[in-house]
Design a protein around this motif. Structure first.
Motif, mmCIF file in Angstrom:
data_model
loop_
_atom_site.group_PDB
_atom_site.id
_atom_site.type_symbol
_atom_site.label_atom_id
_atom_site.label_comp_id
_atom_site.label_asym_id
_atom_site.label_seq_id
_atom_site.Cartn_x
_atom_site.Cartn_y
_atom_site.Cartn_z
ATOM 1 N N ILE A 118 0.855 -1.184 0.000
ATOM 2 C CA ILE A 118 0.000 0.000 0.000
ATOM 3 C C ILE A 118 0.893 1.236 0.000
ATOM 4 N N GLY A 119 0.699 2.101 -0.987
ATOM 5 C CA GLY A 119 1.379 3.384 -1.001
ATOM 6 C C GLY A 119 0.526 4.433 -0.326
ATOM 7 N N VAL A 120 1.166 5.335 0.394
ATOM 8 C CA VAL A 120 0.406 6.327 1.158
ATOM 9 C C VAL A 120 1.170 7.649 1.166
ATOM 10 N N ALA A 121 0.410 8.737 1.052
ATOM 11 C CA ALA A 121 1.000 10.079 1.122
ATOM 12 C C ALA A 121 -0.069 11.065 1.540
ATOM 13 N N ALA A 122 0.366 12.144 2.162
ATOM 14 C CA ALA A 122 -0.561 13.206 2.564
ATOM 15 C C ALA A 122 0.223 14.506 2.692
ATOM 16 N N ALA A 123 -0.492 15.599 2.562
ATOM 17 C CA ALA A 123 0.102 16.915 2.765
ATOM 18 C C ALA A 123 -1.005 17.928 2.978
ATOM 19 N N GLN A 124 -0.665 18.987 3.647
ATOM 20 C CA GLN A 124 -1.566 20.109 3.857
ATOM 21 C C GLN A 124 -0.955 21.353 3.223
ATOM 22 N N ALA A 134 5.703 19.877 9.342
ATOM 23 C CA ALA A 134 4.593 18.953 9.601
ATOM 24 C C ALA A 134 3.522 19.011 8.520
ATOM 25 N N PHE A 135 3.533 20.056 7.658
ATOM 26 C CA PHE A 135 2.545 20.167 6.591
ATOM 27 C C PHE A 135 2.854 19.244 5.415
ATOM 28 N N SER A 136 4.138 18.902 5.225
ATOM 29 C CA SER A 136 4.512 18.173 4.011
ATOM 30 C C SER A 136 5.338 16.926 4.254
ATOM 31 N N LEU A 137 5.825 16.709 5.463
ATOM 32 C CA LEU A 137 6.725 15.583 5.703
ATOM 33 C C LEU A 137 6.296 14.784 6.918
ATOM 34 N N ALA A 138 6.152 13.469 6.723
ATOM 35 C CA ALA A 138 5.942 12.561 7.847
ATOM 36 C C ALA A 138 7.319 12.083 8.297
ATOM 37 N N SER A 139 7.856 12.738 9.283
ATOM 38 C CA SER A 139 9.187 12.382 9.769
ATOM 39 C C SER A 139 9.185 10.955 10.309
#
Length: 277
Positions: A35-41, A122-127
């Protein structure tokens, strides 16, 4: 125990090729779904405006984020096009760490990139340092320069803590496929070397009962080298391709301020690292 579902976290502003390659290889080795996953605000500007101009800025920013997420989906699907088994993509306009931690409920292991700054956007990177604390799943950190999962030699960075015990259990599927496994503890200044060796020997015996042959090793005391330097010396000596470790055995605040072992493992450029908390 095995890995039935591998989740790979893609980043907007970092290279994703290495983590996609390793995640795909991991899924193949264990015949797992991927499963590929990504998110950003959209990150609002530091200056303020109002009315139609403000809404225009927001709309443009959100459109750019949606476009970038679509590009990441295309990259993920291209990387997994020739792989068998279940392939799935998930994305959202959300804070990345929060969204990926939520989606981790359907995964056995999460694959992420390294190069995590002490304080990230925190808006663009899941550390990876946030993910390992929040996801409740083991995290496989893949440096950008690593393009395969090297299990010829695995080094377990042992410390008798709940985090290290959990990491050892989480890594059992990989350890069973490894050619050589070394369990290393670096004693504290006031530790009894005999007691430390007895503990490491217990771990090696436990692994043997799971069908895994491992070697016990306790680092020699060295006043001129800190724990990180001693660890790297052993890792180079055994040619470790994968490191297994508990994350944040000390408080996270202490590691952020003083610099610590978890920080080093996440940012080092040469080896994959499996972390659990």
């Amino acid at each position: 125990m095995t890995y039935a579902t591998v989740m790979v976290s893609l980043a907007l502003d970092q290279p994703n090729e290495a983590r996609l390659q390793v995640a795909g290889e991991l899924a193949e080795r264990f015949e797992a779904a991927i499963i590929g996953v990504a998110a950003a605000q959209f990150a609002p500007p530091l200056y303020f405006t109002d009315g139609a101009q403000a809404q225009k800025l927001i709309d443009q920013g959100e459109a750019a984020v949606r476009m970038r997420l679509a590009e990441l989906e295309a990259q993920f699907r291209a990387a997994t096009a020739n792989r068998g088994g279940h392939v799935e993509w998930r994305s959202a306009m959300d804070f990345p760490a929060r969204y990926i931690a939520q989606q981790a409920r359907c995964a056995d292991i999460i694959v992420s990139g390294g190069r995590s700054p002490a304080f990230s956007d925190a808006f663009s990177l899941a550390s990876p340092k946030d993910l390992v604390m929040q996801a409740g799943r083991p995290l496989l950190v893949v440096p950008d320069g690593v393009n395969w999962l090297d299990l010829r030699s695995v080094l377990v960075a042992w410390k008798d803590t709940p985090e290290a015990r959990r990491a050892l259990i989480d890594s059992l599927p990989m350890l069973r496929k490894a050619k050589n496994v070394t369990v290393l503890e670096i004693p504290e200044a006031d530790d009894s070397r005999a007691a430390v060796m007895a503990g490491v020997t217990d771990v090696v015996a436990w692994l043997a009962r799971h069908g895994i042959t491992a070697t016990a090793r306790v680092s020699e005391a060295d006043r001129d080298s800190g724990p990180v330097q001693q660890f790297e010396t052993v890792a180079d000596d055994v040619a470790a391709g994968l490191v297994v470790a508990g994350a944040y055995g000390h408080s996270r605040f202490r590691e952020l301020v003083l610099g610590g072992f978890t920080q080093h493992l996440v940012n080092q450029p040469g080896r994959c690292v499996l972390l659990s908390h």
